[in-house]
Design a protein around this motif. Sequence first.
Motif, PDB file in Angstrom:
ATOM      1  N   SER A   4      37.013  34.317  21.311  1.00 37.05           N
ATOM      2  CA  SER A   4      37.790  35.553  21.157  1.00 37.05           C
ATOM      3  C   SER A   4      38.797  35.379  20.023  1.00 37.05           C
ATOM      4  CB  SER A   4      38.558  35.871  22.451  1.00 37.05           C
ATOM      5  OG  SER A   4      39.593  34.919  22.643  1.00 37.05           O
ATOM      6  N   GLY A   5      39.450  36.479  19.682  1.00 35.91           N
ATOM      7  CA  GLY A   5      40.505  36.419  18.668  1.00 35.91           C
ATOM      8  C   GLY A   5      41.705  35.626  19.165  1.00 35.91           C
ATOM      9  N   LEU A   6      42.025  35.801  20.448  1.00 33.38           N
ATOM     10  CA  LEU A   6      43.139  35.036  21.025  1.00 33.38           C
ATOM     11  C   LEU A   6      42.852  33.542  20.940  1.00 33.38           C
ATOM     12  CD1 LEU A   6      45.792  34.778  22.636  1.00 33.38           C
ATOM     13  CD2 LEU A   6      44.443  35.009  24.724  1.00 33.38           C
ATOM     14  N   ASP A   7      41.639  33.159  21.287  1.00 31.97           N
ATOM     15  CA  ASP A   7      41.279  31.741  21.206  1.00 31.97           C
ATOM     16  C   ASP A   7      41.304  31.234  19.767  1.00 31.97           C
ATOM     17  OD1 ASP A   7      41.016  31.608  23.913  1.00 31.97           O
ATOM     18  OD2 ASP A   7      38.884  31.078  23.918  1.00 31.97           O
ATOM     19  N   GLU A  35      46.828  32.996   9.451  1.00 30.03           N
ATOM     20  CA  GLU A  35      46.646  34.437   9.245  1.00 30.03           C
ATOM     21  C   GLU A  35      45.943  35.035  10.460  1.00 30.03           C
ATOM     22  OE1 GLU A  35      44.663  33.429   5.170  1.00 30.03           O
ATOM     23  OE2 GLU A  35      45.012  35.597   5.250  1.00 30.03           O
ATOM     24  N   ASP A  36      46.562  36.016  11.076  1.00 29.13           N
ATOM     25  CA  ASP A  36      45.893  36.766  12.131  1.00 29.13           C
ATOM     26  C   ASP A  36      45.119  37.900  11.452  1.00 29.13           C
ATOM     27  OD1 ASP A  36      45.148  38.527  14.133  1.00 29.13           O
ATOM     28  OD2 ASP A  36      46.932  38.167  15.347  1.00 29.13           O
ATOM     29  N   CYS A  37      43.803  37.734  11.408  1.00 26.89           N
ATOM     30  CA  CYS A  37      42.943  38.671  10.665  1.00 26.89           C
ATOM     31  C   CYS A  37      42.163  39.580  11.608  1.00 26.89           C
ATOM     32  CB  CYS A  37      41.952  37.896   9.801  1.00 26.89           C
ATOM     33  SG  CYS A  37      42.706  36.686   8.720  1.00 26.89           S
ATOM     34  N   ALA A  38      42.661  39.743  12.837  1.00 24.90           N
ATOM     35  CA  ALA A  38      41.931  40.538  13.834  1.00 24.90           C
ATOM     36  C   ALA A  38      41.701  41.972  13.370  1.00 24.90           C
ATOM     37  CB  ALA A  38      42.695  40.541  15.154  1.00 24.90           C
ATOM     38  N   GLN A  39      42.560  42.443  12.426  1.00 21.07           N
ATOM     39  CA  GLN A  39      42.443  43.839  11.990  1.00 21.07           C
ATOM     40  C   GLN A  39      42.083  43.939  10.504  1.00 21.07           C
ATOM     41  OE1 GLN A  39      45.838  46.144  13.282  1.00 21.07           O
ATOM     42  NE2 GLN A  39      45.769  45.323  15.352  1.00 21.07           N
ATOM     43  N   SER A  40      41.615  42.850   9.920  1.00 21.69           N
ATOM     44  CA  SER A  40      41.476  42.882   8.449  1.00 21.69           C
ATOM     45  C   SER A  40      40.197  42.231   7.933  1.00 21.69           C
ATOM     46  CB  SER A  40      42.700  42.213   7.820  1.00 21.69           C
ATOM     47  OG  SER A  40      42.858  40.897   8.329  1.00 21.69           O
ATOM     48  N   PHE A 100      40.097  35.347  13.390  1.00 24.16           N
ATOM     49  CA  PHE A 100      39.443  36.672  13.471  1.00 24.16           C
ATOM     50  C   PHE A 100      39.056  37.008  14.909  1.00 24.16           C
ATOM     51  CE2 PHE A 100      38.855  35.524   9.093  1.00 24.16           C
ATOM     52  CZ  PHE A 100      38.855  36.713   8.386  1.00 24.16           C
ATOM     53  N   SER A 101      39.170  38.282  15.257  1.00 26.56           N
ATOM     54  CA  SER A 101      38.648  38.803  16.516  1.00 26.56           C
ATOM     55  C   SER A 101      37.450  39.694  16.193  1.00 26.56           C
ATOM     56  CB  SER A 101      39.714  39.666  17.206  1.00 26.56           C
ATOM     57  OG  SER A 101      39.112  40.491  18.186  1.00 26.56           O
ATOM     58  N   PHE A 102      36.422  39.604  17.021  1.00 22.09           N
ATOM     59  CA  PHE A 102      35.291  40.531  16.883  1.00 22.09           C
ATOM     60  C   PHE A 102      35.172  41.408  18.121  1.00 22.09           C
ATOM     61  CE2 PHE A 102      33.923  36.589  14.547  1.00 22.09           C
ATOM     62  CZ  PHE A 102      34.200  37.079  13.275  1.00 22.09           C
ATOM     63  N   THR A 128      35.867  47.021  19.080  1.00 23.94           N
ATOM     64  CA  THR A 128      36.405  48.097  18.231  1.00 23.94           C
ATOM     65  C   THR A 128      36.831  47.615  16.837  1.00 23.94           C
ATOM     66  OG1 THR A 128      38.586  47.688  19.149  1.00 23.94           O
ATOM     67  CG2 THR A 128      37.296  49.441  20.186  1.00 23.94           C
ATOM     68  N   LYS A 129      36.772  46.309  16.601  1.00 24.32           N
ATOM     69  CA  LYS A 129      37.240  45.813  15.293  1.00 24.32           C
ATOM     70  C   LYS A 129      36.311  46.258  14.159  1.00 24.32           C
ATOM     71  CE  LYS A 129      40.551  43.513  17.262  1.00 24.32           C
ATOM     72  NZ  LYS A 129      41.790  44.232  17.530  1.00 24.32           N
ATOM     73  N   ASN A 130      36.783  46.155  12.927  1.00 29.07           N
ATOM     74  CA  ASN A 130      35.940  46.581  11.799  1.00 29.07           C
ATOM     75  C   ASN A 130      34.604  45.845  11.815  1.00 29.07           C
ATOM     76  OD1 ASN A 130      38.296  47.925  11.184  1.00 29.07           O
ATOM     77  ND2 ASN A 130      38.030  47.677   8.967  1.00 29.07           N
TER      78      ASN A 130
END
Length: 368
Positions: A62-65, A159-164, A183-185, A188-190
């Motif tokens: 996950s993105g949190l992990d 860098e928290d890239c969950a939204q980028s 990164f989070s996938f 709903t992410k891009n």
Amino acid sequence: MSQKLVDYENLKKLNQPFFAEFQQSLKESVESGWYILGNRVKGFEDDFSTYNKSKFTIGVASGLDALILGLEVLGLPKGSEVLVPSNTYIATILAIVRVGLKPVLIEPIEQEYNLDPFEIRKRITSSTTAIVVVHLYGKLCRMNEIIAIAKEHELKIIEDCAQSHGSSYQGKKAGTFGDIGAFSFYPTKNLGALGDAGAITTDSDELADKLFYFRNYGSKTKYYNKYIGYNSRLDELQAGILRVKLKYLDAMNQHKNELAGMYLSKLDASRYILPVVQQDYFDTFHIFPIRHPRRDALREYLLTNGIKTEIHYPVPPHQQEGYKDLFPGQSYPISEKIHHSVLSLPISYATSKEDVEYVIQILNSFED
Ligand SMILES: Cc1ncc(COP(=O)(O)O)c(C=O)c1O
């Protein structure tokens, strides 16, 4: 005539164009008989590294992990201070707390929603060891200035890239500026999977090596554990889905950019605060935030006209029930102001230009 309805997000519609490719990928996974850390995870990691121009990608659960493992392998002294935006999603702060570090909240530049380098300088102490930047809403932070500060004070950058996913500054992609990109996938992410998934990017051989161990019980050879690790592996099925969607990420981001262009050129800027677009930045509009002093009334008005919106986010981290004790008596006026006035408009890959025309027309006729 029935009223027009505009979803904020419609994941089935978003994923529909890829269904045939998903089915093929899932079939291959099922028939392969190899379900954990197989060819699809490796293939996605290679593809994602090529896409971002990063040396390594490490798939995690996950993105949190991605944030937790990324912070963990940096080996920062327990209890040391990590600078992080006061207006981020809670996961960024949770990750810092989980690995035994102390989050220090930094106010954003109000118009950009991202970390203010001037504020960063003010909050650095002898205990500061890292900065977690968040490229919020799909726009990169002021990385040149932040990197200069980090160098000066010998701070690590995560860098928290969950939204980028795919966002860039001067042609360089999110996740390639710092020591670690997370990164989070989330669907709903891009770039979204069909469940939870995440990844870490890095150019460091040493960090990548540790991360490959850490995500798999601290082990690379079965039943031999070099580190006290985690079970946080990117799933084979999700990796297959992500490999399909990565091929279309630029097209999906392009669509969102075109919708953003419509909002930016047609919304009444004397009534709404619109996102700023700056030279050298390629923003991917994970979210299209506008601000209005009567946000809640505006949201209700849109809903009565069939338009769904979201709020990112209604309560700032320092006021969250579970986190209040971490920031006693502290106030973050810019962040609070944003949280009280921000509204996210529909801007999904599944949102059509016709939908956006309608949203604009309704917004411009709001009697405020
Ligand atoms: C800024 C930010 N960081 C971290 C996360 C955590 O990602 P995940 O939900 O995959 O754990 C999210 C999204 O959920 C996010 O928006």
